[in-house]
Design a protein around this motif. Structure first.
Motif, PDB file in Angstrom:
ATOM      1  N   ALA A  91       7.168  -0.697  14.795  1.00 35.42           N
ATOM      2  CA  ALA A  91       7.013  -1.640  13.697  1.00 35.42           C
ATOM      3  C   ALA A  91       8.349  -2.234  13.274  1.00 35.42           C
ATOM      4  CB  ALA A  91       6.352  -0.954  12.504  1.00 35.42           C
ATOM      5  N   ASP A  92       8.335  -3.551  13.029  1.00 30.77           N
ATOM      6  CA  ASP A  92       9.471  -4.206  12.372  1.00 30.77           C
ATOM      7  C   ASP A  92       9.355  -4.088  10.859  1.00 30.77           C
ATOM      8  OD1 ASP A  92      10.628  -5.154  14.780  1.00 30.77           O
ATOM      9  OD2 ASP A  92       9.264  -6.863  14.782  1.00 30.77           O
ATOM     10  N   VAL A  93       8.116  -4.238  10.359  1.00 32.52           N
ATOM     11  CA  VAL A  93       7.852  -4.175   8.922  1.00 32.52           C
ATOM     12  C   VAL A  93       6.569  -3.386   8.696  1.00 32.52           C
ATOM     13  CG1 VAL A  93       7.612  -5.470   6.771  1.00 32.52           C
ATOM     14  CG2 VAL A  93       8.805  -6.512   8.702  1.00 32.52           C
ATOM     15  N   ILE A  94       6.589  -2.486   7.729  1.00 34.65           N
ATOM     16  CA  ILE A  94       5.376  -1.794   7.284  1.00 34.65           C
ATOM     17  C   ILE A  94       5.100  -2.232   5.855  1.00 34.65           C
ATOM     18  CG2 ILE A  94       4.304   0.421   6.733  1.00 34.65           C
ATOM     19  CD1 ILE A  94       5.964   1.693   8.933  1.00 34.65           C
ATOM     20  N   ILE A  95       3.874  -2.701   5.619  1.00 34.01           N
ATOM     21  CA  ILE A  95       3.444  -3.098   4.278  1.00 34.01           C
ATOM     22  C   ILE A  95       2.450  -2.062   3.774  1.00 34.01           C
ATOM     23  CG2 ILE A  95       2.221  -4.832   2.909  1.00 34.01           C
ATOM     24  CD1 ILE A  95       3.176  -6.934   4.893  1.00 34.01           C
ATOM     25  N   MET A  96       2.672  -1.552   2.568  1.00 27.92           N
ATOM     26  CA  MET A  96       1.697  -0.676   1.908  1.00 27.92           C
ATOM     27  C   MET A  96       1.075  -1.445   0.759  1.00 27.92           C
ATOM     28  SD  MET A  96       3.646   2.978   1.965  1.00 27.92           S
ATOM     29  CE  MET A  96       5.239   2.169   1.884  1.00 27.92           C
ATOM     30  N   ASP A  97      -0.198  -1.746   0.890  1.00 26.71           N
ATOM     31  CA  ASP A  97      -0.891  -2.586  -0.088  1.00 26.71           C
ATOM     32  C   ASP A  97      -2.151  -1.849  -0.584  1.00 26.71           C
ATOM     33  OD1 ASP A  97      -1.426  -4.936  -1.567  1.00 26.71           O
ATOM     34  OD2 ASP A  97      -2.771  -5.665  -0.003  1.00 26.71           O
ATOM     35  N   SER A  98      -2.033  -0.980  -1.612  1.00 20.35           N
ATOM     36  CA  SER A  98      -0.870  -0.822  -2.453  1.00 20.35           C
ATOM     37  C   SER A  98      -0.429   0.640  -2.490  1.00 20.35           C
ATOM     38  CB  SER A  98      -1.196  -1.275  -3.880  1.00 20.35           C
ATOM     39  OG  SER A  98      -2.025  -0.324  -4.519  1.00 20.35           O
ATOM     40  N   LEU A  99       0.801   0.854  -2.984  1.00 20.98           N
ATOM     41  CA  LEU A  99       1.316   2.201  -3.158  1.00 20.98           C
ATOM     42  C   LEU A  99       0.765   2.849  -4.420  1.00 20.98           C
ATOM     43  CD1 LEU A  99       3.295   4.226  -1.857  1.00 20.98           C
ATOM     44  CD2 LEU A  99       5.117   3.229  -3.249  1.00 20.98           C
ATOM     45  N   SER A 100       0.177   2.072  -5.306  1.00 24.23           N
ATOM     46  CA  SER A 100      -0.377   2.626  -6.550  1.00 24.23           C
ATOM     47  C   SER A 100      -1.492   3.630  -6.277  1.00 24.23           C
ATOM     48  CB  SER A 100      -0.909   1.498  -7.435  1.00 24.23           C
ATOM     49  OG  SER A 100       0.138   0.690  -7.910  1.00 24.23           O
ATOM     50  N   HIS A 101      -2.261   3.406  -5.210  1.00 22.73           N
ATOM     51  CA  HIS A 101      -3.395   4.287  -4.934  1.00 22.73           C
ATOM     52  C   HIS A 101      -2.947   5.709  -4.589  1.00 22.73           C
ATOM     53  CE1 HIS A 101      -5.329   0.391  -4.686  1.00 22.73           C
ATOM     54  NE2 HIS A 101      -6.503   0.979  -4.686  1.00 22.73           N
ATOM     55  N   ALA A 102      -1.745   5.858  -4.018  1.00 24.59           N
ATOM     56  CA  ALA A 102      -1.250   7.200  -3.699  1.00 24.59           C
ATOM     57  C   ALA A 102      -1.000   8.007  -4.963  1.00 24.59           C
ATOM     58  CB  ALA A 102       0.033   7.103  -2.885  1.00 24.59           C
ATOM     59  N   TRP A 103      -0.843   7.323  -6.078  1.00 20.51           N
ATOM     60  CA  TRP A 103      -0.626   7.996  -7.363  1.00 20.51           C
ATOM     61  C   TRP A 103      -1.931   8.150  -8.137  1.00 20.51           C
ATOM     62  CZ3 TRP A 103       3.012  10.829  -9.520  1.00 20.51           C
ATOM     63  CH2 TRP A 103       3.011  11.017 -10.908  1.00 20.51           C
ATOM     64  N   ALA A 104      -2.690   7.061  -8.275  1.00 20.76           N
ATOM     65  CA  ALA A 104      -3.830   7.064  -9.192  1.00 20.76           C
ATOM     66  C   ALA A 104      -5.149   6.763  -8.490  1.00 20.76           C
ATOM     67  CB  ALA A 104      -3.593   6.049 -10.311  1.00 20.76           C
ATOM     68  N   GLY A 105      -5.216   6.862  -7.164  1.00 20.61           N
ATOM     69  CA  GLY A 105      -6.457   6.609  -6.451  1.00 20.61           C
ATOM     70  C   GLY A 105      -7.186   7.891  -6.085  1.00 20.61           C
ATOM     71  N   LYS A 106      -8.271   7.754  -5.360  1.00 16.41           N
ATOM     72  CA  LYS A 106      -9.078   8.905  -4.944  1.00 16.41           C
ATOM     73  C   LYS A 106      -8.253   9.828  -4.062  1.00 16.41           C
ATOM     74  CE  LYS A 106     -13.492  10.071  -2.748  1.00 16.41           C
ATOM     75  NZ  LYS A 106     -14.684   9.541  -2.030  1.00 16.41           N
ATOM     76  N   PHE A 107      -8.119  11.095  -4.467  1.00 17.66           N
ATOM     77  CA  PHE A 107      -7.320  12.114  -3.805  1.00 17.66           C
ATOM     78  C   PHE A 107      -5.825  11.804  -3.863  1.00 17.66           C
ATOM     79  CE2 PHE A 107     -11.205  12.874  -0.903  1.00 17.66           C
ATOM     80  CZ  PHE A 107     -11.862  13.498  -1.944  1.00 17.66           C
ATOM     81  N   GLY A 108      -5.415  10.889  -4.750  1.00 20.34           N
ATOM     82  CA  GLY A 108      -4.003  10.647  -4.982  1.00 20.34           C
ATOM     83  C   GLY A 108      -3.386  11.778  -5.789  1.00 20.34           C
ATOM     84  N   VAL A 109      -2.122  11.626  -6.162  1.00 15.38           N
ATOM     85  CA  VAL A 109      -1.383  12.719  -6.794  1.00 15.38           C
ATOM     86  C   VAL A 109      -2.053  13.178  -8.087  1.00 15.38           C
ATOM     87  CG1 VAL A 109       0.792  13.339  -7.919  1.00 15.38           C
ATOM     88  CG2 VAL A 109       0.819  12.084  -5.756  1.00 15.38           C
ATOM     89  N   LEU A 110      -2.506  12.224  -8.911  1.00 16.48           N
ATOM     90  CA  LEU A 110      -3.110  12.627 -10.184  1.00 16.48           C
ATOM     91  C   LEU A 110      -4.387  13.410  -9.976  1.00 16.48           C
ATOM     92  CD1 LEU A 110      -2.533   9.494 -12.448  1.00 16.48           C
ATOM     93  CD2 LEU A 110      -1.127  11.550 -12.180  1.00 16.48           C
ATOM     94  N   GLU A 111      -5.129  13.116  -8.916  1.00 13.70           N
ATOM     95  CA  GLU A 111      -6.346  13.877  -8.654  1.00 13.70           C
ATOM     96  C   GLU A 111      -6.016  15.228  -8.028  1.00 13.70           C
ATOM     97  OE1 GLU A 111     -10.557  13.183  -6.327  1.00 13.70           O
ATOM     98  OE2 GLU A 111      -9.696  11.550  -7.500  1.00 13.70           O
ATOM     99  N   ILE A 112      -4.916  15.302  -7.280  1.00 19.05           N
ATOM    100  CA  ILE A 112      -4.460  16.592  -6.770  1.00 19.05           C
ATOM    101  C   ILE A 112      -4.143  17.524  -7.936  1.00 19.05           C
ATOM    102  CG2 ILE A 112      -2.564  17.752  -5.558  1.00 19.05           C
ATOM    103  CD1 ILE A 112      -2.390  15.265  -3.756  1.00 19.05           C
ATOM    104  N   GLY A 123       1.531  18.497  -6.741  1.00 20.51           N
ATOM    105  CA  GLY A 123       1.488  17.047  -6.812  1.00 20.51           C
ATOM    106  C   GLY A 123       2.869  16.430  -6.625  1.00 20.51           C
ATOM    107  N   THR A 124       3.879  17.027  -7.248  1.00 24.64           N
ATOM    108  CA  THR A 124       5.240  16.517  -7.115  1.00 24.64           C
ATOM    109  C   THR A 124       5.747  16.666  -5.691  1.00 24.64           C
ATOM    110  OG1 THR A 124       5.735  17.023  -9.426  1.00 24.64           O
ATOM    111  CG2 THR A 124       7.609  16.779  -7.946  1.00 24.64           C
ATOM    112  N   ARG A 125       5.427  17.793  -5.048  1.00 24.38           N
ATOM    113  CA  ARG A 125       5.872  17.989  -3.657  1.00 24.38           C
ATOM    114  C   ARG A 125       5.314  16.903  -2.756  1.00 24.38           C
ATOM    115  NH1 ARG A 125       4.117  19.568   1.003  1.00 24.38           N
ATOM    116  NH2 ARG A 125       2.016  19.994   0.234  1.00 24.38           N
TER     117      ARG A 125
END
Length: 345
Positions: A91-112, A123-125
């Motif tokens: 890859a030349d460029v990786i786009i994450m659309d969106s990174l918010s879900h890793a925090w507040a989405g299904k099985f994201g950090v807040l749900e962990i 969750g912090t790890r």
């Protein structure tokens, strides 16, 4: 002086965050800027495949062509798995659309974390593993971030009840995540961009519908200096990498989060006394981590009378919610003016 060396300006890869409310053009801007950076573009799509709607469009004389993968569950491990796959594909460029879900989405950090504040270690790890992977990638990275939305009124309007502007106020991710990026761009409803943080001094503060600009300015800055130094060879053989679990094998139980440390649950921890829990709550209240209004709103949300004492379970739930709020999560559905009042208990 053995610990110090002469500083050398080296080339680097972009770490760009694009924040904004819904409809502000985050996805399109990320794709357009990526197209001006490189040819091998990989998109990690958490928005129900919305990025694919732009495939094949020709903008600024460039056709938007990219590899595309969708996520339906957003554990940090899922992001890491796809980032490594894109890296291995050159890859030349990786786009994450969106990174918010890793925090507040299904099985994201807040749900962990769930309702047990003791789960914040896990969750912090996982959050740190995600950020460290982003920083270590040998390619450019663009991450979009949803922002909390506020509706504001134009004082010049005769009709004071008319909503005229929708603006983003705060990115939905861990507090301070913007420190990890070279450039942070805030999009408006008109698809214009304000540069709210940058290490590139040549950037302007404002860009109307960014695309070729500011990308050319960024590329000139990124490519200045000597080639990046290769990673030093390890003194001892590196252990074999542990492959991330294939996406199809990640369980999706309901309502339990996909990751849960053994022996930890939402129930009250029997090793902690009620006195210790109450002391932790009082410490947060005395430090002003939440306001008196927020505390009463929390009790009301849990159908607890003001005179009703909190048992060990509810004390742990309250502590978990306070920690969630301190780490950038929301606090119920309080009005924006109450959240920003700054009142202390």
């Amino acid at each position: 002086m053995a610990s110090f060396q002469q500083a050398v300006r080296r080339q680097k890869k972009l770490r760009l965050a694009i924040e904004g409310p819904s409809g502000s053009g985050k996805t399109f801007t990320a794709l357009l800027m990526a197209a001006h950076i490189g040819q091998k573009i990989f998109v990690i799509d958490t928005e129900f495949g919305s990025a694919s709607l732009y495939a094949g469009e020709v903008v600024d004389g460039i056709r938007l062509e990219f590899q595309h993968a969708t996520l339906s569950t957003f554990a940090p491990q899922n992001y890491i798995h796809l980032m490594n796959e894109a890296k291995n594909a050159g890859a030349d460029v990786i786009i994450m659309d969106s990174l918010s879900h890793a925090w507040a989405g299904k099985f994201g950090v807040l749900e962990i974390v769930g309702k047990n504040y003791r789960n914040w270690d896990e969750g912090t790890r996982q959050q740190n593993d995600l950020i460290n992977t982003i920083l270590a990638l040998p390619c450019h990275v663009i991450a979009t971030l949803r922002s909390k939305t506020e509706y504001v009124f134009d004082p010049s309007e005769k009709d004071k009840n008319k909503v005229v502007t929708k603006v983003g106020t705060k990115a939905i991710q861990r507090e301070g995540v913007d420190y990890e990026f070279d450039v942070v761009m805030m999009m408006s409803k008109n698809h214009d961009a304000e540069i709210t943080k940058t290490r590139c001094r040549e950037l302007s503060q404002f860009y109307s519908k960014p695309g070729r600009e500011p990308t050319e300015t960024l590329l000139k800055w990124l490519n200045a200096g000597q080639p990046s130094a290769p990673a030093p060879a390890p003194a001892t053989p590196a252990p074999a990498p542990v492959a991330a679990a294939p996406l199809e094998t990640i369980p999706t139980p309901d309502p339990r989060p996909v990751y849960e440390p053994p022996g930890v649950s939402d129930a009250a921890d029997p090793t902690v006394t009620e006195a210790e829990l109450k002391a932790d709550v009082m410490r947060h209240l005395s430090q002003g981590d939440i306001t008196r209004e927020m505390y009463h709103a929390w009790r009301k949300d849990h159908r607890l009378a003001d005179s009703q004492p909190l048992d060990a379970y509810h004390l742990q739930v309250l502590l978990g919610d306070i920690q969630n709020y301190k780490n950038g999560g929301g606090w119920l559905e309080l009005p924006f003016e109450l959240m920003s009042s700054g009142k202390s208990c």
